[in-house]
Design a protein around this motif. Structure first.
Motif, mmCIF file in Angstrom:
data_model
loop_
_atom_site.group_PDB
_atom_site.id
_atom_site.type_symbol
_atom_site.label_atom_id
_atom_site.label_comp_id
_atom_site.label_asym_id
_atom_site.label_seq_id
_atom_site.Cartn_x
_atom_site.Cartn_y
_atom_site.Cartn_z
ATOM 1 N N ARG A 63 -18.088 20.655 -12.609
ATOM 2 C CA ARG A 63 -16.955 20.397 -11.723
ATOM 3 C C ARG A 63 -15.702 20.012 -12.520
ATOM 4 O O ARG A 63 -14.597 20.412 -12.182
ATOM 5 C CB ARG A 63 -17.304 19.279 -10.735
ATOM 6 C CG ARG A 63 -18.484 19.603 -9.853
ATOM 7 C CD ARG A 63 -18.126 20.501 -8.667
ATOM 8 N NE ARG A 63 -17.734 21.864 -8.988
ATOM 9 C CZ ARG A 63 -18.574 22.846 -9.273
ATOM 10 N NH1 ARG A 63 -19.860 22.633 -9.330
ATOM 11 N NH2 ARG A 63 -18.128 24.061 -9.516
ATOM 12 N N SER A 103 -11.685 21.810 -3.625
ATOM 13 C CA SER A 103 -13.003 22.438 -3.619
ATOM 14 C C SER A 103 -13.977 21.659 -4.497
ATOM 15 O O SER A 103 -15.140 21.455 -4.122
ATOM 16 C CB SER A 103 -12.893 23.879 -4.106
ATOM 17 O OG SER A 103 -14.168 24.474 -4.225
ATOM 18 N N ALA A 104 -13.502 21.234 -5.669
ATOM 19 C CA ALA A 104 -14.364 20.473 -6.586
ATOM 20 C C ALA A 104 -14.766 19.133 -5.975
ATOM 21 O O ALA A 104 -15.922 18.705 -6.079
ATOM 22 C CB ALA A 104 -13.655 20.257 -7.917
ATOM 23 N N HIS A 144 -17.368 19.620 -3.355
ATOM 24 C CA HIS A 144 -18.661 19.888 -3.984
ATOM 25 C C HIS A 144 -19.324 18.571 -4.397
ATOM 26 O O HIS A 144 -20.536 18.382 -4.195
ATOM 27 C CB HIS A 144 -18.466 20.788 -5.207
ATOM 28 C CG HIS A 144 -19.725 21.429 -5.696
ATOM 29 N ND1 HIS A 144 -19.980 22.768 -5.584
ATOM 30 C CD2 HIS A 144 -20.811 20.894 -6.295
ATOM 31 C CE1 HIS A 144 -21.161 23.039 -6.092
ATOM 32 N NE2 HIS A 144 -21.685 21.910 -6.535
ATOM 33 N N ARG A 158 -20.676 16.750 -1.406
ATOM 34 C CA ARG A 158 -21.947 17.333 -0.949
ATOM 35 C C ARG A 158 -23.095 16.881 -1.851
ATOM 36 O O ARG A 158 -24.220 16.660 -1.374
ATOM 37 C CB ARG A 158 -21.851 18.862 -0.932
ATOM 38 C CG ARG A 158 -20.999 19.405 0.208
ATOM 39 C CD ARG A 158 -21.237 20.888 0.411
ATOM 40 N NE ARG A 158 -20.829 21.673 -0.758
ATOM 41 C CZ ARG A 158 -19.602 22.142 -0.956
ATOM 42 N NH1 ARG A 158 -18.646 21.893 -0.057
ATOM 43 N NH2 ARG A 158 -19.312 22.852 -2.023
ATOM 44 N N GLY A 159 -22.806 16.757 -3.138
ATOM 45 C CA GLY A 159 -23.821 16.257 -4.059
ATOM 46 C C GLY A 159 -24.228 14.837 -3.735
ATOM 47 O O GLY A 159 -25.405 14.456 -3.830
ATOM 48 N N ASP A 208 -27.719 20.465 -6.525
ATOM 49 C CA ASP A 208 -26.473 19.838 -6.956
ATOM 50 C C ASP A 208 -26.365 18.398 -6.478
ATOM 51 O O ASP A 208 -25.279 17.804 -6.536
ATOM 52 C CB ASP A 208 -25.265 20.645 -6.450
ATOM 53 C CG ASP A 208 -24.998 21.864 -7.320
ATOM 54 O OD1 ASP A 208 -25.595 21.954 -8.407
ATOM 55 O OD2 ASP A 208 -24.202 22.727 -6.916
#
Length: 376
Positions: A142, A153-154, A157, A160-161, A260
Motif C-alpha cells: 500500500r 483507494s489505499a 484497502h 478493509r484489512g 489482506d
C-alpha cells in the motif's frame, strides 16, 4: 507521536503510559495478547521489521504512512507512530533505530526514510503484537502504491484489512466456545527439542546471527514425499539433536478470503520428530486460542516455546538474519517453494561453527535434490 521535538521525562512517561493503556484496551487476537503480555512482563518488546523500496528519486512523504497506519490499526494505536530522522545513517543503522524505538517501548510503530544507491527506502518496525510478517507485506504494498496512486483507494484497502482482522478476533471468541470439547483431549507426551552443544547446529546465544541459504533445483516436487518430512528425517539422523521429540513451527491463520487482513494472526504449531513433519494436535484455530480451553493445547504450546529449533511455516521475514536484533528461537530453518521446481533452504542462528552448519546445509540440499542418500 513524534520525537522530532525535545520532550521532558514527564511528558515521555505520560505518553508511554498512554501507549500501554492503548495496547491493553485494544481488541486483539489471542496471539497478539500473548506478545503484548510478554513485552509487559520482560520490559523488552518483540518487533517485526522490513525495508520497503520506494519510487526512485522521490523523497517519500511519511505523512502518507501515518494515514495508512491509522487506517489499518485505528487512531488509538496509530497515533504512536514515531517518525525518525535517519539522515546520515547507513541503512543498517537506520533500521536499528526503528527497531530500538519499538523494542524500548517508546513507540508502537517507528519509521524513517533514507536514500540509498538504489533509491529511497522506508525502514519500518512494528510491535509484534500488532503485526506479523504478512501484515508488513500488506502495508508495504500500500505504501508503494500510494506514492503514485490514489490515496483514498489505499486507505480504503487498509480499512478493509482492519475489518478482516476484527472478524478474525471475533471468530476466535466464537471458536473458543465451540471447542469446549477440547478439554477432554488427552495430552500426548511431548518433550522440546534441544540441540547438541558440540553438533553442527550448536549455537552461542550471545553470538551474531548468520543466515546460510541454498536454492535447490528439483525436477519434480514429489507430493507424496514432502520436502519438510525429508528435511526433518535427515535432521533426526544428523546427530545434531541432544534430546526431545517436538520442535516448533508457525502457521498463518488468515482465512483464504482475508489474505489482506492486518494484525497478528500467526501462531505456533508443534511438529513431531518421531513422525517427521506430522503436526501434533491439529485444529482449525490457533494453538494459542485453543490453549485457553484445552490442557493438551497448553502443554503443546509450552513445549513449542521451549524448543531450540524453529521451522518457519508462515511468512518469510522482511530483513536478513544479520539485522535481526533478537530471535525467540536460537536456530531457525526454512524450506519454501520459490518456483515450479525450485526450493529455498535456509538455516540461521548464532552458530558456534558456521562452516560446520554450512556443511550440514549442503548435505541436506543434496538429499532434498535426490543427489545422495543420507549417510548416518
Amino acid at each position: 507521536m513524534s520525537k522530532t521535538t525535545a520532550q521532558g521525562p514527564a511528558t515521555e512517561s505520560i505518553e508511554r503510559l498512554g501507549m500501554m493503556q492503548a495496547l491493553a484496551d485494544a481488541r486483539l487476537s489471542v496471539e497478539a495478547r500473548a506478545m503484548v503480555a510478554q513485552g509487559f512482563y520482560t520490559g523488552v518488546v518483540q518487533e517485526v521489521s522490513t525495508v520497503i523500496p520506494l519510487k526512485d528519486g522521490t523523497d517519500p512523504n511519511l505523512g502518507l504512512l501515518r494515514q495508512l497506519v491509522i487506517a489499518g490499526w485505528g487512531e488509538e494505536l496509530g497515533q504512536y507512530l514515531e517518525v525518525l530522522d535517519v539522515r546520515g545513517s547507513s541503512a543498517a543503522e537506520a533500521l536499528r533505530k526503528a527497531q530500538l524505538a519499538v523494542r524500548s517501548g517508546t513507540a508502537l510503530f517507528a519509521a524513517g526514510s533514507l536514500a540509498t544507491g538504489t533509491g529511497w527506502h522506508c525502514l519500518l518496525s512494528i510491535h509484534h503484537g500488532l503485526a506479523d510478517e504478512h501484515s508488513l507485506e500488506v502495508l508495504a504494498r500500500r505504501l508503494q502504491a500510494v506514492q503514485s496512486a490514489d490515496v483514498g483507494s489505499a486507505l480504503a484497502h487498509m480499512r478493509r484489512g482492519r475489518e478482516g482482522y476484527d472478524d478474525y478476533v471475533q471468530a476466535q471468541a466464537l471458536h473458543g466456545h465451540a471447542e469446549d470439547g477440547l478439554r477432554t483431549v488427552v495430552a500426548q507426551p511431548m518433550t522440546p527439542v534441544r540441540l547438541r552443544q558440540t553438533g553442527r547446529l550448536a549455537f552461542n546465544a550471545q553470538g551474531p546471527r548468520v543466515s546460510l541459504q541454498r536454492s535447490l533445483d528439483i525436477a519434480t516436487i514429489n507430493v507424496g514425499k514432502p520436502p519438510l518430512a525429508t528435511l526433518l528425517a535427515c535432521l533426526r539422523r544428523a546427530n545434531v539433536i541432544a534430546e526431545g521429540d517436538t520442535l516448533c513451527s508457525s502457521h498463518d491463520w488468515r482465512p483464504a478470503h482475508q489474505l489482506d487482513a492486518i494484525g497478528m494472526m500467526t501462531g505456533l504449531v508443534p511438529l513431531s520428530f518421531a513422525v517427521p513433519g506430522e503436526q501434533l494436535l491439529p485444529g482449525q484455530t490457533s494453538l494459542e486460542a485453543r490453549a485457553r480451553h484445552c490442557p493438551a493445547a497448553r502443554q503443546a504450546l509450552a513445549c513449542c516455546r521451549a524448543s531450540e529449533l524453529f521451522i518457519n511455516g508462515a511468512g518469510r521475514r522482511g530483513i536478513p538474519a544479520s539485522q535481526v536484533m533478537s530471535a525467540t528461537f536460537p536456530v531457525g530453518i526454512e524450506i519454501r517453494r520459490i518456483g515450479a521446481s525450485q526450493l529455498l533452504l535456509e538455516i540461521e542462528g548464532p552458530f558456534c561453527d558456521a562452516s560446520a552448519a554450512t556443511h550440514l546445509l549442503n548435505e541436506l540440499a543434496d538429499v532434498l535434490m535426490d543427489r545422495s542418500e543420507w549417510n548416518d
